[in-house]
Each structure stands twice: as structure tokens, then as C-alpha cells.
Design an enzyme around this catalytic site. Sequence first.
Site, short mmCIF file in Angstrom:
data_model
loop_
_atom_site.label_atom_id
_atom_site.label_comp_id
_atom_site.label_asym_id
_atom_site.label_seq_id
_atom_site.Cartn_x
_atom_site.Cartn_y
_atom_site.Cartn_z
CG HIS A 1 -28.58 44.63 -4.06
ND1 HIS A 1 -29.64 45.26 -3.98
CD2 HIS A 1 -27.60 45.52 -4.04
CE1 HIS A 1 -29.40 46.75 -3.89
NE2 HIS A 1 -28.07 46.70 -3.97
CG ASN B 1 -30.66 51.13 -4.72
OD1 ASN B 1 -30.87 49.87 -4.79
ND2 ASN B 1 -29.67 51.54 -4.63
CE1 TYR C 1 -23.41 47.41 -9.71
CE2 TYR C 1 -25.85 45.98 -10.01
CZ TYR C 1 -24.76 46.93 -9.18
OH TYR C 1 -25.36 47.63 -8.03
#
Length: 504
Positions: free
Chosen positions: A62, A135, A345
Site C-alpha cells: 500500500h 479494501n 500493522y
Amino acid sequence: MSTSEQTNLPAERLTTASGRPIYDFENTQSVGQRGPLLLQDYLLHEDMAHFNRERIPERVVHAKGSGAFGTFTVTHDITHLTRAKVFGHIGKQTRVFLRFSTVGGEAGSADAERDPRGFAVKFYTEDGNWDLVGNNTPVFFVKDPKKFSHFIHTQKRDPRTHTKNPTMMWDFWSLHPESLHQVLILMSDRGTPATYRHLNGYGSHTFSMYNAEGERVWVKFHFKSQQGIKNFMADEATRMKGQDPDHAQRDLVEAIDRGEFPRWALKIQVMTEAEARDFRFNPFDLTKVWPQGEFPLIDVGMLELNEVPANFFRDVEQAAFAPAHVVDGIGFSPDRMLQGRILSYPDAQRYRLGANYEHIPVNACPYGFRNYQRDGQMQVSANGGSAPNYAPNSFDNVVADPAYREPAQTLDDTAAAWYDRNAPGEDDHYTQPGIFYSSVLSDGERERLVENIVGSMAGISGEKRDLIINRQLCHFFRADIGFGLAIAEGLGITIKRENLMHAM
Ligand code: NDP
């Protein structure tokens, strides 16, 4: 002529980063008119050194993205399902930041690549920032986080040629039948969205919600584009990559600047704990959707983007999302990919932006925070001032609030075993892709799906070519025989229908 004379702006004093006013910004100090430069010209070093450090580590996935601020407004009451303040009452508004992205390419790659699109929303709620990091597809390629880095390696560059390599991709996909559902969506028209405004967003994972009584339900989140869905055909996407690699960024900024604020309707699907226990497939499997006929979409609210960040790096590049950031009233689920992302993350953001990434303005909770974490690189918050940096202590009155206790989840299985992710009961990789192909897509979409897959698989090369193609063809056949035959035909492979039943 001074800068203020050139621009007619009131004069503002130019300084070094440490605040020392600068006398000359045009020339470097030197020995005489034509002599070498002086090492003591600190401003030269400061500018060049800062310039050398302008890039922060790029996101491994990303990396290329666009973002905007906006507002989320509750349109329907779901307080019977959740006590999250963001859904507190109809009409309630919450500021949001939304970052769109492609997945596999580097920060300078083209927006029109065939790729899933990231759809990550940060809600600035009074109970903390809630990140819904999804997404534009409701499913994903893998369902166990141990597979994630391996999968991503196949989407990035070949270690030797440093180019994208269809052999790696299809080798991985053919060895992971659970990827089929997402592969079909990726290869369909929705693999090349026309803009970021014309795609749906999905929280993808199963999350939970709990209400004031502590009752929990399982939830999936859907954002439906109010602009409609628009996709590029494969050749249009290829052309756009050359014509304007930043077309989606440009489109988003220009639309908002024109006052055409893009909007998405937030809807949820809800499954009770009892329904989940008896459900015919694993409701926490990220490669599957919950059929909307059985779990209808429930209206919740409207998200609108209405403000382009004044500085891209400050707000978009430094935006840090983590599914770990949920708020009271919203919880996790046993979805294995979600569990993996809860760990990875924030770890990625600490590596990329540092231990204090949550204090960067776009990531900071506007309602403040209070804890005993101190110091670390780039500590630019008040750092706790002179308040105690340990707990408990006899000096402050900072307390944990029992009202925020999350209801317990019942787990009814043995921990610490390596369960086969595709064991019987977990191994229907084909029903939903089959429905997608035969019932969701139009005739034209089906033809283009086959064309796109054939085009991509034609790039498989090397000694394992036939092995990989045959293994993948079996997956297509298991989803839909006509689909498999069409792809085989496109690849120039003759298959007799009567032989198929034996092979499968
Ligand atoms: P439904 O007919 O109730 O829903 C079909 C869904 O497919 C709608 O959400 C629609 O989204 C979406 N869709 C329509 N065209 C396409 C396309 N070309 N590419 C991708 N998605 C598309 O069926 P079910 O819920 O029973 O699901 C059937 C299949 O639909 C699933 O196996 C899955 O492949 C796909 N799907 C399902 C979703 C879900 O959450 N259940 C979400 C997205 C896809 P919209 O109308 O907003 O365009």
C-alpha cells in the site's frame, strides 16, 4: 530585490530550523569570489542533510496512496447493537480521514494497476481513534497470517530480474486454493477501478459489536459508493498507466476542489453468536463473504470526503492505520488474518514512523490521551510534562474506567495446536467463486474475466509452467466447468470434458 518585494507579501523572516535569522539564502560562503566553499556554512549542510532524509521508509504494501478528510454522519440507529459513541444517535457527525491505495506497487507506481485498492478509514471518535482498514474487495487471498509475507513477495519483484513475475504469482495462487475467490475479483473489471471515488469499500474481516448490556454480535462492514461503480477495461487501464500514473490522486483532489464531495453509504451485516456456531462454513474465514440473502445489509450512515489535506506528506504519507485501533462498542473476532494484522500493522507503523507515530497530527486523537509511555525518537507531544511516568503512584489521579470493560468472548476449543487451515469443513474454496462467476457477473464481465486471466497466465514461464497451469486450471474447473474450459481454450490447451470428472 527581496522575496517580499517579488511577491508583495508582508516580509517574514527566513531562519534556520533552529530559528536563527538568515542573512543570505542565495550564495554559499566561499574563499573569495572564485574560491572553494567554507565548511562552516551551516545552512548549506542543514538544507542538504534534511533533503537527504526527506523520504521515510516506504510501506512494503500500500505504498502508493491518496487521502482526504471528511465527515461520517449516522443515518440509522444501531445502538441496540453497539454502544460505540461514533454511532451514538441519528445525525451524529464524526470527522474521518480516508486513505485509498494500490497494494503491490512502489510509491511512484501507477494508480491504474490491476490490484486490490486499500480503503482505510480513521474515525476520530471521543473514545479514541477507530481505524477500519479494509479494501475494495470483501475477501482476501489468504486466511492465515503466516502466509501474508510469502503472498506479498509473489506480488512484488522477482529477486533476480527485479520485474513483476506472473510465474511466482500463479505458482502461489495455484498452491493456495483459498485464494481463488479473490483472484477472480482481482481479474474481473473491478481489478482496475476507474477512480477511487467509484469503488466500494469493505472492512473485509469479521469484527464484533457489543451494546450497553454487553451483548455481542459478529459484524461485517460495507461502504457503498454513491458515485456508482466505474471500472477501466484492461486496455484503458494500460493506456492510463502511461498517460497519467497519478490519475486517481488527481481525480480525487479535483473532485473535492470542485465541491463534488464523494460519498459512501456505510452498511453492516450482522450474525449472532448462535448463528455463527452452527453456520455451514467458518464465518471468520477472510476468503469468504456472508451471503447478503441470509445476512442482509443494514443501513448505518453516510461518509463524505470534503477536505483535501493541505500537505500530502504530513497527512497522507504519515497516516498510520492499524486494525488494532478499535473503540469501545467494537471488538475483534477470531478471524485469523485480523488477529495477525492486530500485531503487524502497529509494528509496521513503528518501523516506518517511529514509536511516537500516534502523536503525528493526522494520527493523533483530537480528544487527547493519557498514559505512562514516555520518550522515544521524535517525541513531539508534551511527553507527559512533569507528571509521574509510572503507575500506580501517589501524585496523579489517573484511573482506569471499569465502564469500558469489554464483554468476555467464549472460546470453546483447544489452544496451541496447528490446525490445518484447509481441513474438512474449512476446504470449500469453490462454491463462492462459482457463484461469483455464474450468478454475479454479466456475460460481458465473464468474457473479460477469462481474457484477463488468460492474458496473465500466458506470462507463466520456465520448467514448471505446465505444472502451475494445470494445478490452477483444476481450481477453475472446481468453481465452474465452463469457466475452466474457457480458460484452457484461451491458453491453447485441449481438454476433453469426459476426462474432467476423473481429474477432479
Ligand atoms: P448478492 O447478489 O446478494 O451480492 C452480490 C454482491 O456482488 C453485491 O454486493 C455487489 O455489490 C457485488 N458485485 C456485483 N457485481 C460485481 C462484480 N462485477 N465484481 C465484484 N462484486 C460484484 O450475492 P451474495 O451475497 O450471495 O454473494 C454472491 C457473490 O457475490 C459472492 O460469492 C461474492 O463473490 C460476491 N460478493 C459478495 C459480497 C457479500 O458481501 N456478500 C460483496 C461483494 C461481492 P454492488 O451491488 O454494491 O455493486
